[in-house]
Write a protein that holds these residues in place. Structure first.
Motif, mmCIF file in Angstrom:
data_model
loop_
_atom_site.group_PDB
_atom_site.id
_atom_site.type_symbol
_atom_site.label_atom_id
_atom_site.label_comp_id
_atom_site.label_asym_id
_atom_site.label_seq_id
_atom_site.Cartn_x
_atom_site.Cartn_y
_atom_site.Cartn_z
ATOM 1 N N HIS B 29 -6.656 -4.593 -6.471
ATOM 2 C CA HIS B 29 -5.407 -4.355 -5.749
ATOM 3 C C HIS B 29 -5.140 -2.856 -5.656
ATOM 4 C CE1 HIS B 29 -3.289 -8.518 -6.212
ATOM 5 N NE2 HIS B 29 -4.465 -8.597 -5.602
ATOM 6 N N ASP B 30 -5.084 -2.375 -4.420
ATOM 7 C CA ASP B 30 -4.858 -0.945 -4.217
ATOM 8 C C ASP B 30 -3.399 -0.560 -4.428
ATOM 9 O OD1 ASP B 30 -7.214 -0.650 -1.424
ATOM 10 O OD2 ASP B 30 -7.526 -0.551 -3.590
ATOM 11 N N ASN B 31 -2.497 -1.493 -4.110
ATOM 12 C CA ASN B 31 -1.066 -1.188 -4.189
ATOM 13 C C ASN B 31 -0.516 -1.560 -5.555
ATOM 14 O OD1 ASN B 31 -0.321 -0.476 -1.266
ATOM 15 N ND2 ASN B 31 -1.415 -2.416 -1.041
ATOM 16 N N VAL B 50 -0.696 3.864 -3.863
ATOM 17 C CA VAL B 50 -1.836 3.315 -3.153
ATOM 18 C C VAL B 50 -3.060 3.975 -3.776
ATOM 19 C CG1 VAL B 50 -3.040 3.036 -0.978
ATOM 20 C CG2 VAL B 50 -0.536 2.988 -1.030
ATOM 21 N N LYS B 51 -3.825 3.166 -4.442
ATOM 22 C CA LYS B 51 -4.909 3.683 -5.287
ATOM 23 C C LYS B 51 -4.293 4.707 -6.247
ATOM 24 C CE LYS B 51 -8.472 2.586 -1.930
ATOM 25 N NZ LYS B 51 -9.631 3.051 -1.114
ATOM 26 N N GLU B 52 -4.804 5.926 -6.291
ATOM 27 C CA GLU B 52 -4.262 6.878 -7.261
ATOM 28 C C GLU B 52 -3.147 7.745 -6.689
ATOM 29 O OE1 GLU B 52 -7.246 6.826 -6.008
ATOM 30 O OE2 GLU B 52 -7.833 8.821 -5.290
ATOM 31 N N GLN B 55 2.534 6.877 -3.012
ATOM 32 C CA GLN B 55 2.917 6.655 -1.623
ATOM 33 C C GLN B 55 4.418 6.876 -1.422
ATOM 34 O OE1 GLN B 55 0.810 5.932 0.752
ATOM 35 N NE2 GLN B 55 2.081 5.296 2.437
ATOM 36 N N GLY B 72 -6.960 5.240 -10.027
ATOM 37 C CA GLY B 72 -6.546 4.120 -9.187
ATOM 38 C C GLY B 72 -6.627 2.765 -9.838
ATOM 39 N N THR B 73 -6.675 2.741 -11.176
ATOM 40 C CA THR B 73 -6.718 1.443 -11.854
ATOM 41 C C THR B 73 -5.378 1.170 -12.517
ATOM 42 O OG1 THR B 73 -7.709 2.523 -13.792
ATOM 43 C CG2 THR B 73 -9.205 1.474 -12.195
ATOM 44 N N SER B 94 1.501 -5.744 -8.156
ATOM 45 C CA SER B 94 0.399 -5.246 -7.339
ATOM 46 C C SER B 94 0.105 -6.222 -6.210
ATOM 47 C CB SER B 94 -0.860 -5.024 -8.196
ATOM 48 O OG SER B 94 -1.454 -6.248 -8.599
ATOM 49 N N GLN B 96 -2.869 -6.485 -2.598
ATOM 50 C CA GLN B 96 -3.962 -5.836 -1.884
ATOM 51 C C GLN B 96 -3.487 -5.290 -0.540
ATOM 52 O OE1 GLN B 96 -6.680 -4.661 -2.764
ATOM 53 N NE2 GLN B 96 -7.475 -4.088 -0.777
ATOM 54 N N GLN B 97 -2.654 -6.088 0.134
ATOM 55 C CA GLN B 97 -2.139 -5.658 1.429
ATOM 56 C C GLN B 97 -0.621 -5.559 1.368
ATOM 57 O OE1 GLN B 97 -3.849 -8.807 3.928
ATOM 58 N NE2 GLN B 97 -5.087 -7.250 4.935
#
Lengths: 112, 113
Positions: B29-31, B50-52, B55, B72-73, B94, B96-97
């Motif tokens: 999951h990026d978010n 968003v990742k590291e 945003q 980003g973890t 978290s 993904q989209q």
């Protein structure tokens, strides 16, 4: 300002009766709307969402919600309440930058 | 698949001390989001990674709060020095989209005395 409102702090229903938890919204554009539930000592759990399409959305544990654009409402419903449905329910909507704005929450008590 | 995990589940600290909360999102999951619920009030957004990258950090109350997501973890939220009004439940989520449902952790209940 964009907002989500839950007008009732607490809802009490008898087991087996239908339940409704109310939510109204004021957001720009076409709204996305979510319901989450928090059981005692647990995290927030996703129940259902409205994105587009059918106004009646079905979710987990027999819950459903009806999107009503003219009334700007997204009430959560269940035909027959269970004691185990007793929990805190939150209505939420994503706004700019995708952060969620939340209602204050409604405590549902289902009495045996 | 492991869900969103938060540590610790509870923390009681004295005013002026430092506390670091940790969140491990769902893998991939990026978010990643941080929210806070102060007792009796609505859940409020703190910030969004968003990742590291941060945003949106418009919800961070003040510069006593510092959030990081190196690599980003997992993410950490440090409060230094803690004040009484920082007490509340801190949730991490978290997805993904964006605009899809976010998965939440159990929260960290922070009590500042």
């Amino acid at each position: 300002a964009q907002s989500v409102a839950q007008p009732e702090d607490q809802v009490n229903v008898a087991e087996g009766n239908p339940l409704t938890v109310k939510c109204t919204y004021s957001v720009s554009g076409n709204p996305y709307l979510f319901w989450y539930v928090q059981y005692p000592n647990r995290g927030l759990q996703f129940l259902l969402k409205y994105i587009t399409g059918d106004n009646l959305v079905k979710g987990s544990y027999g819950f459903e919600a009806e999107f009503n654009k003219s009334q700007t409402s997204f009430h959560l419903k269940k035909p027959s309440a269970l004691v185990s449905d007793s929990a805190l329910y939150f209505c939420a909507a994503p706004v700019s930058n995708r952060k969620l704005i939340w209602g204050l929450g409604t405590s549902l008590a289902v009495n045996p | 698949e492991a869900g969103v995990t938060q540590f610790p589940s509870h923390s009681v600290i004295e005013k002026g001390q430092t506390v670091t909360l940790r969140c491990d999102p769902i893998s991939g999951h990026d978010n990643l989001y941080w929210y806070r619920r102060v007792m009796g009030k609505e859940i409020k957004f703190l910030l969004h990674f968003v990742k590291e990258s941060k945003q949106d950090e418009s919800g961070m109350p003040n510069n006593r709060f510092l959030a990081e997501r190196t690599g980003g973890t997992y993410s950490t939220l440090k409060v230094q020095p803690a004040e009484l009004e920082d007490s509340g439940v801190y949730f991490c989520a978290s997805n993904q989209q964006e605009n899809t449902e976010a998965f939440f952790g159990q929260g960290t209940r922070l009590t500042v005395v």
